[in-house]
Design an enzyme around this catalytic site. Structure first.
Site, short mmCIF file in Angstrom:
data_model
loop_
_atom_site.label_atom_id
_atom_site.label_comp_id
_atom_site.label_asym_id
_atom_site.label_seq_id
_atom_site.Cartn_x
_atom_site.Cartn_y
_atom_site.Cartn_z
N HIS A 194 1.27 -1.25 -0.25
CA HIS A 194 -0.23 -0.12 -0.23
C HIS A 194 0.65 1.17 0.19
CE1 HIS A 194 -3.51 2.50 0.16
NE2 HIS A 194 -4.55 1.89 1.58
N ASP A 214 -10.79 -5.32 -19.14
CA ASP A 214 -10.99 -5.88 -20.24
C ASP A 214 -9.70 -6.35 -21.16
OD1 ASP A 214 -12.10 -6.53 -22.81
OD2 ASP A 214 -11.96 -4.47 -24.19
#
Length: 443
Positions: free
Chosen positions: A167, A390
């Protein structure tokens, strides 16, 4: 098939995937926002993909090879992620050494079809641990890989991508940008559609006004000299259980009926749900009326802060804190709580307040042992753009954060689709919050 009965039948050995070509060496500093003690952990994520044939891009014979190659190519552009965090000699600060050592990649197979995981998969993503690499202690980030990926092939030709990312390197928006780079290349693009920008100097602390620094030191003294009696701090980590709830559009309509008329048209789903959760959580935990409770929310600096460049993938979420007594929170109306949340959001949208929050971070970094009591932390990641993953030959059908545990106790709000294809809101909280004022369907 019962989900409990499935298992990963084969898991390959972890391998290091280095950038596909030579990349720059050197040291890159973290911003003061990145170098927060609370961000020193590996954040997990799951993404579920169904195999498709769009006529133009057929599924490769070995999807794992395609993803591995795309990962290596993406690291050419995101080369700091292939490095390692090191602690600097002074002040305990961290920096990235761009060594090109690589990230961890694992291939696995599971005796299950994508539809067996839920149509679509929804949190808690039961069996999630099987789809993630074993990273050991997720709270250790120095001197180890900064990114882990496991691709689990399913019987139907679909697969699950399980990832961990440090993170300190990226927030949710930055992580999605990196994943999208991998997906872009796996789809056949020559390079990521969004090129990365480091530029962590945008979030570097400047000098604090003397009066602000004095007020902060008084707060530290008060916190250090107060005996902790907050069950959410004193309860052992092994007794904490992650709970996920879903909110349908019908549920949101029901919640909005409790909102004052002057706010019904303008209140956002984040403001409303955050206000409900904070009040409900406070009541459920049984704090005393005179005690101070706090709410920490996230405000995205992208689009607001010094014109952050397109492609910036570092931490860009600032966290204002609201303080109020239990009595004032619980005896005033829901509308009053919504106004508090809204006020904190809008005040943090000014450059002056954003810079002040960054300026305070070095003081907090010097005192990592201080625990703030009776604080509810929530983060809105509904619109980070996961639907843009995608691949062409595989369609994302769901995903999100699979587990929330120490050191990260944030209540995330994110978006999923239900079996009808409708968007639903998903939020996480701890098992201490089991009595919400409205009946919420639990998945």
């Amino acid at each position: 098939m019962k989900l409990d009965s499935f298992m990963v039948t084969r898991r390959g050995n972890p391998e290091l995937v280095a950038p596909a070509r030579a990349t720059p060496r050197g040291t890159k500093p973290l911003s003061d926002l990145d170098d927060d003690w609370d961000l020193r952990y590996l954040q997990p994520c799951l993404e579920f993909f169904r195999a498709v044939d769009d006529g133009e891009r057929r599924k490769p014979a070995r999807p794992g090879d395609a993803i591995r190659a795309a990962l290596a190519e993406a690291l050419v552009y995101y080369y700091p992620i292939a490095g390692r965090l090191r602690e600097l000699p002074k002040g305990g600060r961290l920096a990235v050494e761009c060594t090109g050592e690589g990230v961890v990649f694992v291939e696995a197979e599971a005796d299950v079809r994508i539809e067996d995981l839920g149509e679509p998969p929804l949190p808690t993503f039961r069996g999630a641990e099987s789809f993630l690499c074993d990273v050991g202690d997720a709270g250790v980030v120095v001197g180890r890989p900064l990114f882990y990926m496991q691709i689990t092939h399913l019987k139907c030709g679909g697969f699950v991508l399980g990832t961990h990312i440090c993170h300190c390197i990226a927030d949710a928006f930055g992580t999605l940008q990196f994943l999208k780079a991998i997906v872009d290349i796996a789809r056949g693009e020559a390079k990521p559609t969004t090129l990365p920008v480091w530029e962590r100097e945008h979030f570097v602390a400047t000098s604090l006004p003397p009066n602000i620094k004095e007020e902060q030191e008084k707060l530290f003294d008060e916190l250090e000299n107060t005996t902790c009696d907050d069950i959410m701090v004193t309860m052992p980590a092994e007794n904490m259980v992650s709970e996920y709830f879903t909110i349908s559009q019908r549920d949101m309509i029901a919640l909005r009926r409790h909102v004052p008329f002057n706010l019904t048209k303008t209140v956002t789903s984040f403001e409303l749900l955050t206000a409900v959760l904070w009040r409900s959580r406070t009541m459920a935990l049984g704090y005393k009326p005179c005690q101070i409770v706090r709410l920490m929310i996230t405000v995205n600096a992208r689009g607001r802060w010094k014109k952050l460049p397109l492609g910036y993938y570092g931490n860009g979420l600032l966290c204002p804190v609201i303080e109020i007594t239990v009595n004032d929170l619980c005896t005033n109306s829901l509308g009053h709580t919504i106004e508090l949340v809204r006020k904190a959001k809008h005040e943090m949208k000014t450059k002056e307040n954003m810079q002040l929050m960054v300026d305070l971070l070095p003081l907090w970094r010097e005192k990592p042992y201080i625990k703030v009591e009776r604080i509810f932390e929530t983060c809105d990641i509904k619109w980070i753009g996961q639907d843009t993953l995608d691949i062409g030959w595989a369609k994302r059908i769901g995903g999100g954060i699979p587990t929330v545990s120490l050191p990260d106790m944030t209540s995330y709000q994110f978006m999923c689709k239900n079996e009808k294809g409708d968007h639903i809101l998903v939020f996480h909280t701890t098992n201490a919050v089991m009595h919400l004022p409205l009946v919420i369907k639990r998945k």
